[in-house]
Motif scaffolding. Structure first.
Motif, mmCIF file in Angstrom:
data_model
loop_
_atom_site.group_PDB
_atom_site.id
_atom_site.type_symbol
_atom_site.label_atom_id
_atom_site.label_comp_id
_atom_site.label_asym_id
_atom_site.label_seq_id
_atom_site.Cartn_x
_atom_site.Cartn_y
_atom_site.Cartn_z
ATOM 1 N N SER A 61 0.843 -1.187 0.000
ATOM 2 C CA SER A 61 0.000 0.000 0.000
ATOM 3 C C SER A 61 0.879 1.238 0.000
ATOM 4 O O SER A 61 2.033 1.195 0.467
ATOM 5 C CB SER A 61 -0.912 0.029 1.231
ATOM 6 N N GLU A 62 0.351 2.335 -0.522
ATOM 7 C CA GLU A 62 1.084 3.603 -0.486
ATOM 8 C C GLU A 62 0.822 4.355 0.822
ATOM 9 O O GLU A 62 1.453 5.367 1.096
ATOM 10 C CB GLU A 62 0.675 4.467 -1.682
ATOM 11 N N ASP A 63 -0.097 3.840 1.609
ATOM 12 C CA ASP A 63 -0.446 4.485 2.873
ATOM 13 C C ASP A 63 0.624 4.199 3.928
ATOM 14 O O ASP A 63 0.996 3.049 4.165
ATOM 15 C CB ASP A 63 -1.813 3.977 3.361
ATOM 16 N N GLU A 64 1.119 5.237 4.556
ATOM 17 C CA GLU A 64 2.168 5.109 5.575
ATOM 18 C C GLU A 64 1.727 4.252 6.760
ATOM 19 O O GLU A 64 2.549 3.657 7.458
ATOM 20 C CB GLU A 64 2.576 6.496 6.086
ATOM 21 N N LYS A 65 0.417 4.203 7.000
ATOM 22 C CA LYS A 65 -0.097 3.451 8.148
ATOM 23 C C LYS A 65 0.031 1.942 7.969
ATOM 24 O O LYS A 65 -0.238 1.178 8.899
ATOM 25 C CB LYS A 65 -1.564 3.814 8.398
ATOM 26 N N LEU A 66 0.461 1.514 6.788
ATOM 27 C CA LEU A 66 0.624 0.087 6.530
ATOM 28 C C LEU A 66 1.565 -0.561 7.546
ATOM 29 O O LEU A 66 1.330 -1.679 8.006
ATOM 30 C CB LEU A 66 1.162 -0.128 5.112
ATOM 31 N N LYS A 67 2.620 0.153 7.937
ATOM 32 C CA LYS A 67 3.606 -0.426 8.853
ATOM 33 C C LYS A 67 3.073 -0.591 10.280
ATOM 34 O O LYS A 67 3.715 -1.214 11.114
ATOM 35 C CB LYS A 67 4.893 0.397 8.865
ATOM 36 N N GLU A 68 1.878 -0.011 10.543
ATOM 37 C CA GLU A 68 1.270 -0.164 11.867
ATOM 38 C C GLU A 68 0.418 -1.437 11.965
ATOM 39 O O GLU A 68 -0.005 -1.811 13.057
ATOM 40 C CB GLU A 68 0.396 1.057 12.176
ATOM 41 N N LEU A 69 0.164 -2.079 10.827
ATOM 42 C CA LEU A 69 -0.681 -3.274 10.829
ATOM 43 C C LEU A 69 0.085 -4.478 11.351
ATOM 44 O O LEU A 69 1.301 -4.593 11.161
ATOM 45 C CB LEU A 69 -1.202 -3.557 9.413
ATOM 46 N N ASP A 70 -0.645 -5.385 11.992
ATOM 47 C CA ASP A 70 -0.003 -6.588 12.519
ATOM 48 C C ASP A 70 -0.618 -7.849 11.918
ATOM 49 O O ASP A 70 -1.525 -7.785 11.068
ATOM 50 C CB ASP A 70 -0.080 -6.619 14.052
ATOM 51 N N HIS A 71 -0.134 -8.974 12.364
ATOM 52 C CA HIS A 71 -0.567 -10.283 11.859
ATOM 53 C C HIS A 71 -2.089 -10.438 11.909
ATOM 54 O O HIS A 71 -2.720 -10.888 10.947
ATOM 55 C CB HIS A 71 0.114 -11.374 12.700
ATOM 56 N N GLY A 72 -2.678 -10.018 13.029
ATOM 57 C CA GLY A 72 -4.123 -10.161 13.201
ATOM 58 C C GLY A 72 -4.924 -9.331 12.213
ATOM 59 O O GLY A 72 -6.001 -9.745 11.765
ATOM 60 N N ASP A 73 -4.404 -8.152 11.845
ATOM 61 C CA ASP A 73 -5.088 -7.306 10.870
ATOM 62 C C ASP A 73 -5.158 -7.984 9.505
ATOM 63 O O ASP A 73 -6.207 -8.000 8.850
ATOM 64 C CB ASP A 73 -4.370 -5.957 10.734
ATOM 65 N N PHE A 74 -4.030 -8.536 9.072
ATOM 66 C CA PHE A 74 -3.993 -9.206 7.764
ATOM 67 C C PHE A 74 -4.840 -10.484 7.790
ATOM 68 O O PHE A 74 -5.592 -10.762 6.854
ATOM 69 C CB PHE A 74 -2.559 -9.518 7.360
ATOM 70 N N MET A 75 -4.727 -11.237 8.875
ATOM 71 C CA MET A 75 -5.513 -12.464 8.990
ATOM 72 C C MET A 75 -7.004 -12.142 8.963
ATOM 73 O O MET A 75 -7.794 -12.807 8.274
ATOM 74 C CB MET A 75 -5.163 -13.189 10.293
ATOM 75 N N GLY A 76 -7.413 -11.123 9.685
ATOM 76 C CA GLY A 76 -8.816 -10.741 9.724
ATOM 77 C C GLY A 76 -9.350 -10.352 8.357
ATOM 78 O O GLY A 76 -10.481 -10.707 7.990
ATOM 79 N N ALA A 77 -8.518 -9.627 7.588
ATOM 80 C CA ALA A 77 -8.942 -9.205 6.250
ATOM 81 C C ALA A 77 -9.116 -10.408 5.317
ATOM 82 O O ALA A 77 -10.062 -10.471 4.528
ATOM 83 C CB ALA A 77 -7.927 -8.222 5.673
ATOM 84 N N ILE A 78 -8.203 -11.365 5.433
ATOM 85 C CA ILE A 78 -8.274 -12.554 4.571
ATOM 86 C C ILE A 78 -9.493 -13.399 4.926
ATOM 87 O O ILE A 78 -10.283 -13.791 4.058
ATOM 88 C CB ILE A 78 -6.980 -13.386 4.708
ATOM 89 N N LEU A 79 -9.667 -13.662 6.215
ATOM 90 C CA LEU A 79 -10.808 -14.479 6.639
ATOM 91 C C LEU A 79 -12.126 -13.761 6.383
ATOM 92 O O LEU A 79 -13.168 -14.402 6.189
ATOM 93 C CB LEU A 79 -10.676 -14.838 8.126
ATOM 94 N N GLY A 80 -12.066 -12.417 6.359
ATOM 95 C CA GLY A 80 -13.269 -11.623 6.085
ATOM 96 C C GLY A 80 -13.816 -11.823 4.683
ATOM 97 O O GLY A 80 -14.961 -11.462 4.398
ATOM 98 N N LEU A 81 -13.012 -12.429 3.818
ATOM 99 C CA LEU A 81 -13.473 -12.736 2.458
ATOM 100 C C LEU A 81 -14.278 -14.036 2.417
ATOM 101 O O LEU A 81 -14.729 -14.449 1.356
ATOM 102 C CB LEU A 81 -12.274 -12.864 1.509
ATOM 103 N N GLY A 82 -14.438 -14.660 3.593
ATOM 104 C CA GLY A 82 -15.183 -15.918 3.644
ATOM 105 C C GLY A 82 -14.302 -17.138 3.432
ATOM 106 O O GLY A 82 -14.790 -18.235 3.150
ATOM 107 N N ILE A 83 -12.990 -16.949 3.600
ATOM 108 C CA ILE A 83 -12.037 -18.041 3.381
ATOM 109 C C ILE A 83 -11.773 -18.784 4.688
ATOM 110 O O ILE A 83 -11.644 -18.172 5.749
ATOM 111 C CB ILE A 83 -10.717 -17.469 2.821
#
Length: 260
Positions: free
Chosen positions: A96-118
């Protein structure tokens, strides 16, 4: 009777997976090849245990790179050459071009992936870096993720599929803490790590929401040892990095690593 003897070695909550793994081994003996979803270390242990009981069956594990924690398994007859078999693992990169990307953690990415119904079983290891994230998925859902994952924790992101050899596996971040405990009991250490009362940790442990080395553990008095990985549902997980010794007052000094 044989099934009951098999069950005796595993926790009741594991019996469903034991049945599946036993079926994979049985079918491999009858010349059928099975490619599983991603398995955690405990499931890998169970499948390995069952396969080792049958000399006509072999298993190959692969998680996308040598140090992977979660791996897919190929269960096959012993005569089949598995080295060149496709393991169905794809690499996805999130940037992402957003500077806040570096504030995200494992749980944020996992939540986004599972949020797709996977389902979690379709996801391998996730490696978080300041400039984004690399994660491994079952190849059959790679296109779906690439086309549909556009936001992580309200940040707009780009998702791209890369060759496996482009994987940048990062070291797991552990926040170290030091404890002095009266005993090595599970409930006492969990209580100190998460700063909860002993009474509050007894409830989830006895309800089956605690795992030690990926195995469900309902005995609060179970002694922990160096190297054990403990997870408590809703609170994350930690590793007993070192039992450093005993104080003059008979208390144990521990070094704990909490997964970030």
């Amino acid at each position: 009777m044989m099934q009951e003897q098999l069950y005796a070695h595993f926790h009741p909550d594991e019996h469903r997976f034991v049945d599946k793994a036993a079926e994979w081994v049985e079918r491999a003996e009858q010349h059928t090849v099975k490619l599983t979803d991603f398995l955690d270390p405990r499931q890998i242990f169970i499948l390995t245990t069952l396969a080792n009981r049958n000399p006509d069956v072999q298993v190959r594990f692969d998680g996308g790179h040598p140090g992977a924690e979660r791996k897919r398994a190929l269960v096959a007859p012993d005569y089949r050459v598995l080295d060149d078999e496709e393991m169905g693992i794809s690499l996805i990169e999130i940037t992402s071009e957003d500077e806040k990307l570096k504030e995200l953690d494992h749980g944020d990415f996992m939540g986004a992936i599972l949020g797709l119904g996977i389902k979690r079983d379709k996801i391998g290891d996730i490696y978080v870096r300041e400039d984004g994230c690399h994660f491994l998925v079952a190849s059959e859902i790679a296109d779906y993720i690439r086309l549909n994952l556009s936001q992580v924790h309200r940040l707009h992101v780009r998702t791209e599929q890369l060759p496996l050899n482009k994987l940048k596996a990062t070291e797991t971040k552990l926040d170290e803490m030091f404890l002095s405990v009266a005993s090595l009991r599970l409930d006492g250490i969990v209580s100190d790590v998460y700063r909860l009362s002993r009474a509050k940790v007894l409830v989830p442990i006895k309800a089956g929401r605690c795992k030690v080395n990926w195995k469900q553990e309902e005995d609060p008095s179970k002694p922990l040892k160096q190297g054990d990985v403990v997870s408590l549902q809703g609170f994350g997980r930690f590793k007993v990095l070192e039992v450093e010794g005993v104080t003059k007052k008979g208390r144990y000094r521990l070094k704990i690593g909490k997964y970030a």
